[in-house]
Design a protein around this motif. Sequence first.
Motif, short mmCIF file in Angstrom:
data_model
loop_
_atom_site.label_atom_id
_atom_site.label_comp_id
_atom_site.label_asym_id
_atom_site.label_seq_id
_atom_site.Cartn_x
_atom_site.Cartn_y
_atom_site.Cartn_z
N GLN A 3 2.00 1.94 -3.35
CA GLN A 3 1.02 2.47 -4.26
C GLN A 3 0.71 3.87 -4.06
OE1 GLN A 3 -1.87 -0.58 -3.55
NE2 GLN A 3 -1.00 -1.78 -5.02
N SER A 4 0.98 4.09 -2.63
CA SER A 4 0.60 5.62 -2.15
C SER A 4 1.93 6.53 -2.12
CB SER A 4 -0.17 5.49 -0.88
OG SER A 4 0.34 5.10 -0.10
N ASN A 5 2.98 5.92 -2.81
CA ASN A 5 4.33 6.76 -2.57
C ASN A 5 4.74 7.24 -1.31
OD1 ASN A 5 6.21 7.66 -4.64
ND2 ASN A 5 4.46 8.37 -5.72
N GLU A 16 0.82 -1.03 0.03
CA GLU A 16 0.08 -0.04 -0.16
C GLU A 16 0.87 1.37 0.14
OE1 GLU A 16 -3.93 -1.94 2.31
OE2 GLU A 16 -2.89 -0.55 3.43
#
Length: 343
Positions: free
Chosen positions: A88-90, A85
Amino acid sequence: ESGLISKYTFDNFIKGEGNQLARAAAYAIGDNPGQTSFNPLFIYGGVGLGKTHLIHAIGNKILEKFPEKRVIYISSDAFTVEFVEAIQSNTVNDFSNFYKSMDALIIDDIQFLVGKEKTQDLFFHIFNALHQNGKQIVLSSDRSPKELKGLSDRLVSRFLWGLQTDIQPPDLETRIAILKNKSETYGINLSREILEYIAHNITSNIRELEGCLVKLLANASLTNREIDFDLVKRTVKEVSTTKQVNISIELITKVVCEYFDIEENKLREKNRRKEIVLARQIAMYLSKQLTKSSLKTIGLHFGGRDHSTVIHAQTSIEEMILSDLKLKEIINTIKNKIEMTAA
Ligand code: ADP
Ligand code: MG
């Protein structure tokens, strides 16, 4: 959020021969996180033997003694999900800094990092940062560091820095003590006879002992009956039959051969080499114990041997484990692996 479950404490963790060292090390860490030579502490052993309970107890004790400390418990599975996660959200940096800011990092079931190289890399850096700063790391696994094939060598070598200790299946007295303790927390008082009966018949792990107790309570309330010996017998039978359905002779053969690192064919051939004979006898013995197969069927599975050979295997193993504690441990370990795979 520490992720800790407050009911898992040292107070309600029953000491026994099988968990003595692991418990002592865990307790010492609870008193002095990061300050003992047990860093990391690596606890391994079969399913349902108390690893999760014990590592939560460490975290709870640290927080009780040092409320200002930052402690986190997470399974390696959940850790991996969080990491993905974060990618994915940097926010991988935040993710990593969060774990690096802990005073104690407790990771359960580290074997689930096998094959997950990116997660292993990140964990490696977190591990180093924490260790360098004298922060405590606690890990659990279903197998020893050296058996964690598919985990990077550099990670495994760090696991060996501190203390690795296993938990063995509980002996009879410990099983009785655990049952007594658990039944008292449920508010029931079981007779010594009943405690012994259950402990004699449910031998593999503590989760199953608990399962039997829960089932017993359910059966008693469903039938509106007192817990008498009859009900206990029935419940034990029920619990052990549901367990047996998934276990096949094939599975037993596979696990035994993996353990001894021999080819499955060897058990079916006429091979008389000492270690093959022993593995074959153990497989036959466990087939009789863990499945409902007849002696004849078991014999057929092992190269068409006669039912008397199976009986002979059974009695040989039973005799041997009376005097050979090491063998008894080996068989317990194999049994745990079989049950774990079948579950
Ligand atoms: P594992 O993580 O090794 O699979 P768990 O820690 O989940 O096992 O233990 C299974 C159950 O058995 C839990 O409910 C736990 O509280 C209980 N248990 C295990 N060991 C003990 C012990 N020594 N004393 C009391 N309860 C125990
Ligand atoms: Mg666990």
